[in-house]
Design an enzyme around this catalytic site. Structure first.
Site, PDB file in Angstrom:
ATOM      1  CE1 TYR A   1     -68.382  23.940 -46.746  1.00 58.97           C
ATOM      2  CE2 TYR A   1     -70.279  22.964 -46.225  1.00 58.97           C
ATOM      3  CZ  TYR A   1     -69.447  24.045 -46.507  1.00 58.97           C
ATOM      4  OH  TYR A   1     -70.202  25.303 -46.587  1.00 58.97           O
ATOM      5  CG  HIS A   2     -66.428  15.449 -48.548  1.00 63.12           C
ATOM      6  ND1 HIS A   2     -67.575  15.055 -49.412  1.00 63.12           N
ATOM      7  CD2 HIS A   2     -67.397  15.586 -47.436  1.00 63.12           C
ATOM      8  CE1 HIS A   2     -68.655  14.885 -49.015  1.00 63.12           C
ATOM      9  NE2 HIS A   2     -68.626  15.187 -47.629  1.00 63.12           N
ATOM     10  N   PRO A   3     -62.315  18.169 -47.735  1.00 62.35           N
ATOM     11  CG  PRO A   3     -61.271  19.284 -46.228  1.00 62.35           C
ATOM     12  CD  PRO A   3     -62.626  18.882 -46.765  1.00 62.35           C
TER      13      PRO A   3
END
Length: 565
Positions: free
Chosen positions: A469-471
């Protein structure tokens, strides 16, 4: 409500809350902060241990999914983004990692002038109050509370994992956010006095009563209004009614790595082919908008535990209730931590100067939805490759601002990314089989010792890897000579006046760690630029780099041996 403000800030997330606070701080400017979601005053957000709930709840998160990922067996990957005050800082795992110093030197080397580590460090310090007090590397007077949760006191597995890393030949680091990231040590979290330290709590709560700050929730920003290559306002809808706001000075787009490129493209700013395919009039062609997209992946490396000491016994409703009651009454105990209290950062191969693999250790074997992954007791390491070479994109499909864009990361597209994952699996298995964990090690449950060859590892990773969850990086900052640059070094959109993008989408490359910390730092630094203030002076402190980084590091069982100078 008046419809003109000095500054319009779009998005009340990790960056937007910082911007709203700093731009309104002097009282000289009228600021409006726009957010699609609502209040963050919910126990499932504020209680750290409940972290799995908000990210899986439509009320608090945009539930984005990718297109079928071609190098992950065509799986559609979940990509939730904050849709609430505080944005993703209100739904994330609260892990606080600044990144390695070399990450920011890399940014400057790619054309982002002024973003070296020494120039970023004073802003990292300005962000935080570190629970152990200020020192050369850590801040003591900032809005953001950072701590080590329960300081590893509640479970012996935390220290055993650190010792296993040391036995495998890696260094120990007392503070990976300080001089030395590389190694094993305590993990830090954005938690203060037992409560989540989101940017809503840290930056908006102290500013909420300022007469010059207006906060508007439930807003869908449809597009930026351009007049002769100048951003003059935004068009938005609320409760089904379309309205317009005018900006007397600037518009700050802080909608995140998915929302910011989406809004730019809806406004006619972006790649020609994307806008044409979506039926959007091209007002300013900017090829890099939505490109260069990057993310971190991770797997759960799970082991059975021989002793009944893990959190797996706490996952039933009765024990969850007891944990919740203690937290409500005292803000202490297992409810006051995200449970990731020890960690590691290592290098997988020779020839790289700083770590490319990260570990989060958890004294439980469970899934992100909060359910147990096995019967009985277990523990796990979230293992992932952080310095990735694969690149993806974000593209709107049509002119409907409520439609979700097409997202593809092209995870594991490159040979190097696939090799790094093979190394990651083998190195992780080696660490978890060190003597320090012998008294707890009940056998590998996942991937399973039968997953051993390159082909088996590749297949298992493709089927089991998940987004961390690190776009990021979809509106990259850099030099104007690079045709794919979207913003300059102070966030100004190339070729458009009075419009900036300030969030994790402007990262040139993804840092080695979780993104909330560097996003807040970036917003602090760019707030000074927006206000015309001189940047804080560089600190010029030492950074620890292993002198053996050019040499071969070989696998050895049961221990790992490093060839040093």
């Amino acid at each position: 409500m008046k419809n003109d403000f000095d500054f319009i800030v779009v998005g009340a997330g990790s960056a937007g809350c910082v911007m709203a606070n700093r731009l309104s701080e002097s009282g000289d400017h009228n600021v409006i902060l726009l957010e699609n979601g609502g209040s963050d005053k919910n126990i499932l957000i504020q209680m750290p241990t409940a972290l799995s709930y908000p990210m899986n709840t439509d009320k608090f998160a945009w539930q984005f999914h990718t297109e079928p990922e071609p190098y992950l067996d065509n799986r559609k990957m979940h990509c939730p983004r904050g849709r609430v005050m505080g944005g993703s800082s209100s739904i994330n795992g609260m892990v606080y990692v600044r990144g390695h110093a070399k990450d920011f030197d890399e940014w400057e080397g790619l054309g982002a002038e002024g973003w070296s580590y020494q120039e970023c460090l004073p802003y990292f310090k300005r962000c935080e109050t570190w629970h152990k007090g200020e020192n050369n590397y850590r801040g003591g007077k900032g809005p953001l509370s950072t701590s080590n949760g329960n300081n590893m006191k509640l479970n012996p597995l935390y220290k055993a994992f650190i010792n296993a890393g040391k036995e495998a030949g890696y260094p120990e680091t007392p503070d990976y956010n300080g001089k030395q990231q590389e190694g094993f040590g305590p993990m830090h979290m954005t938690v203060g006095n037992g409560v989540r330290s989101s940017t809503s709590n840290a930056y908006i709560k102290p500013a909420i009563n300022r007469s010059n700050l207006k906060i508007l929730t439930g807003v869908l920003v449809e597009k930026i209004i351009l007049e002769n290559k100048k951003a003059t306002g935004i068009e938005y809808s609320i409760n089904g009614e379309k309205k317009i706001l005018k900006a007397k000075r600037e518009i700050i787009l802080s909608a995140g790595s998915i929302g910011s490129p989406q809004i730019l493209q809806l406004s006619g700013i972006g790649p020609k082919s994307v806008l044409n395919n979506a039926g959007i009039e091209i007002l300013h062609e900017l090829p890099g908008v939505g490109e260069n997209l990057q993310d971190h992946l991770e797997v759960y490396f799970q082991y059975h535990c021989k002793k009944p000491i893990t959190l797996n016994s706490k996952l039933n409703l009765f024990n969850k209730g007891l944990i919740g009651i203690q937290w409500i009454l005292a803000k202490t105990g297992l409810g006051a931590t995200n449970h990731f209290e020890s960690c590691g950062f290592i290098r997988s191969r020779a020839g790289i100067q700083w770590p490319n693999i990260q570990y989060h250790f958890l004294p439980a074997a469970m899934r992100y939805d909060g359910n147990a992954a096995m019967k009985g007791h277990g523990y796990q390491v979230h293992a992932g490759v952080n310095k990735v070479s694969s690149r993806g994109s974000i593209k709107i499909k049509n002119s409907d601002p409520s439609a979700k864009p097409s997202i593809i990361f092209n995870y594991l597209k490159t040979d190097q990314d696939r090799q790094d994952w093979r190394d990651c699996i083998r190195l992780t298995r080696e660490i978890l089989n060190q003597p320090a964990l012998d008294e707890f090690n009940g056998g590998e449950a996942s991937p399973g010792m039968e997953i051993e060859s390159d082909e088996q590892i590749d297949s298992w990773v493709r089927a089991n890897v998940e987004s961390a969850y690190h776009p990021s990086c979809s509106c990259k900052m850099g030099s104007s000579s690079d045709p794919m640059t979207v913003v300059n070094n102070v966030g100004q959109v190339i070729g458009i006046d009075s419009l900036r993008v300030i969030d994790s989408s402007v990262f040139p490359t993804i840092p080695n760690g979780n993104l909330n910390g560097p996003t807040i730092m970036l917003a602090e630094k760019m707030a000074d630029a927006v206000l015309g203030k001189a940047p804080l002076k560089p600190l010029n402190l030492d950074v620890w780099i292993d002198s053996s980084w050019k040499k071969l590091q070989r696998l050895a069982k049961p221990k790992r041996e490093i060839i040093s100078d």
